[in-house]
Design an enzyme around this catalytic site. Sequence first.
Site, short mmCIF file in Angstrom:
data_model
loop_
_atom_site.label_atom_id
_atom_site.label_comp_id
_atom_site.label_asym_id
_atom_site.label_seq_id
_atom_site.Cartn_x
_atom_site.Cartn_y
_atom_site.Cartn_z
N LYS A 1 -48.39 28.35 -19.33
CA LYS A 1 -48.34 29.48 -18.83
C LYS A 1 -49.57 28.59 -17.40
O LYS A 1 -51.10 28.42 -17.79
CB LYS A 1 -48.89 30.10 -19.78
CG LYS A 1 -48.50 30.60 -20.44
CD LYS A 1 -49.61 31.37 -21.85
CE LYS A 1 -50.75 31.95 -21.21
NZ LYS A 1 -51.52 32.41 -23.46
N GLU B 1 -54.86 41.28 -23.92
CA GLU B 1 -52.44 41.30 -24.64
C GLU B 1 -52.78 40.27 -26.06
O GLU B 1 -53.04 39.49 -25.93
CB GLU B 1 -52.33 40.96 -23.44
CG GLU B 1 -53.02 41.92 -22.47
CD GLU B 1 -51.40 41.58 -21.61
OE1 GLU B 1 -50.78 40.91 -21.12
OE2 GLU B 1 -51.57 42.37 -20.22
N HIS C 1 -40.98 38.06 -18.75
CA HIS C 1 -42.30 38.40 -19.19
C HIS C 1 -43.05 39.66 -18.30
O HIS C 1 -44.17 39.75 -17.48
CB HIS C 1 -43.33 36.74 -18.97
CG HIS C 1 -42.64 36.21 -19.63
ND1 HIS C 1 -41.94 35.70 -21.25
CD2 HIS C 1 -42.24 34.54 -18.69
CE1 HIS C 1 -42.34 34.29 -21.84
NE2 HIS C 1 -41.44 33.67 -20.99
N HIS D 1 -44.98 42.53 -28.16
CA HIS D 1 -46.27 42.17 -26.59
C HIS D 1 -47.49 43.66 -26.96
O HIS D 1 -46.82 44.75 -26.53
CB HIS D 1 -46.32 42.53 -25.30
CG HIS D 1 -46.69 42.03 -24.51
ND1 HIS D 1 -46.58 40.46 -23.84
CD2 HIS D 1 -48.24 42.53 -24.45
CE1 HIS D 1 -48.09 40.79 -23.61
NE2 HIS D 1 -48.46 42.04 -23.31
N GLY E 1 -50.46 38.99 -15.58
CA GLY E 1 -49.22 39.49 -15.68
C GLY E 1 -47.98 38.89 -16.26
O GLY E 1 -46.94 39.10 -15.58
N ARG F 1 -58.72 43.71 -15.00
CA ARG F 1 -58.88 44.64 -14.05
C ARG F 1 -57.94 46.19 -14.15
O ARG F 1 -57.58 45.92 -15.72
CB ARG F 1 -57.85 44.28 -12.81
CG ARG F 1 -56.08 44.04 -13.35
CD ARG F 1 -55.72 43.39 -13.02
NE ARG F 1 -54.30 42.77 -12.99
CZ ARG F 1 -53.01 42.83 -13.91
NH1 ARG F 1 -53.15 44.41 -14.03
NH2 ARG F 1 -52.38 42.08 -13.92
#
Length: 665
Positions: free
Chosen positions: A163, A279, A239, A212, A169, A296
């Site tokens: 990551k 998340e 993803h 998710h 995102g 955001r």
Amino acid sequence: MSGSLPIRKLLIANRGEIARRIGRTCARLALPYVAVHSDADRGAPHLDGAAQVVRIGPAPAARSYLDGAALIRAARETGADAIHPGVGFLAENADFAAAVEAAGLIFVGPRPDTIAALGDKARAKALMAAAGVPVVPGADAASDEVEEVVRLIAATGLPALLKPVAGGGGKGMQVVDRPDARAEIASAIRTARSSFGDGRVLVERLIERPRHVEVQVFGDGAGGAVHLFDRECSLQRRHQKVIEEAPATSLPDGLRARLAEAAVAGAKAVKYRNAGTFEFIVGADGAFYYLEVNTRLQVEHPVTEAITGLDLVEWQLRLAAGAPLPLVQEQIRAHGHAVECRLYAEDPSAGFRPAPGRITHLAWPAGARIDSAVEAGSHVPPHYDPMIAKLVVAADDRPQALARMRAALAGTTVMGVATNLGFLAALMARPEVEVGAVHTRFIDDMLPQLLAEADPLAHAAVAGAAILLEAMGTGDNPASPWHSPWQPSGQPYGRRTLAGGGLGEMVLEAAGGRVTVNVLAVQGGTVRLEAEGFGRRRAMDVVGRRAAGGLLKGTANGNDWRAMVHPDTVEVILDGARAEVARAVSSGPDAAQATDWAGAEMPGLVVAVAVQDGMRVARGDLLAVVEAMKFENPVTALRDGIVAEVACRVGQQVEAGQKLVRLAP
């Protein structure tokens, strides 16, 4: 929600559908706003309704929408006292947020130090662990050195997930399932560096096939925070979210409550200000782990608005201006179910390659919320994210919402560019989606079934029918038959009758091959054809009529179709799959010569060259990589051969169709 808004004028530092979305709230609040544009977006729909419009630079994002100094200068020159960063570009850039505040302007978002802390995945993970939020097992350190990442993977265990520490995102995330995956590691580092300016990647243990689930939060910056319930974002491709729902599906009440509590605890721990999304990934055993915070507004925020009845942009503006949280937790209610689909200008049959171009025809369905970046006649430029709209539906329960989304997709028409509309329709039709039995790998695992290859014979047959119906003329009444000077009243066309007018047989080109279309009969709006090519024959009964704007539409063997007839081609969408069928077989260059050169599919930046003169390559081997529209697009060999010339270099800007690598036999 009542009360005046202390902000006098807002500059929206973004483009496309999110700029239009923010502008709608400004219009409702009677708040004047400034819209900005690059040269590629001159005249774009997001400029409509703005009190002032400012050009901020040329087409490349680095010289326009990512130019923080130009955006701040535009705000000062127009008298704006606040800047909303939207989604993407500089929305999660701590340096930009700090520069906005240093200029004496209001930044509509979290504090710069919060963005910096939560934007660094390694640092954020430590903060959340300290706040008691469950985190994914993995390495504490991050690196942009391939060999160091190899070592971190060995320490973490396989399979692992890379990551970008500065990312968001899902962009740049890479699954690694072998210890020596240096090519994949190098690609992840390269993507992280080019996308976020920081090549470091964090190594975590991959949680297999999780769901998710995310929680929308708002904070007042002083330690107060509330949640606006959860969203399901498990339907992803590489993803990147594709379809989102609110609330998340089939969560036990206890787990739903724990997710919300963890998100609010994390927000309070960092004294979060404004809108944010926590998340999480949820394992099959019900265990959940912190993934990241998006500092955001989220692309999928409309589904939360649909179930709460709240305007999240208004909440952002009021909190940025120093107001308290508009509601306490007990006052926030949710009702029903909402679904959002992201519509992209991309070609699923070509690896979801972005498909810039001009939209020639556009029709949206009734009964759906459309957050759109385009209108009929708009150009989808090759320089930015290719999302052109979000389709959002809501209903009293999930089955009704899913049915409405399927109807909304069927009622959407986009012509001129390839889109993922058919892919979305196929995904929404899956029984696993119907019952909510999905995970983050579902789309990747089911891709062959979701991308059933379009039959060029069927597209050619529909194209032939469209040519015929266009030539004959159609009435506006769908129930009316077509008439022609050649047709005796009430008598069907026959093949012999049509032959004299040149319409009995057509030679077309579809999917690179020649297809002969024989018109067998026409009566009462139905055309019976037979298409022959690729060593096969296929009979089709095509029913059609003229719609608005020159569009032809109907059914072919029971499947929906739409078509636009152009001078040299027919654009056909059959059951969601798009193809361009040539009206006459072209006499292009010799096939062997045509495969000598491999070129760029679209304008972009060369980020890798994998070959050098004299190397032997096989068909499909990687030659170079061109980054365009935020994606890495591989350039591969079209046949076996030896590299005779490399006409590109890393860092070179190239145009669509530009020749990059030449092969010799």
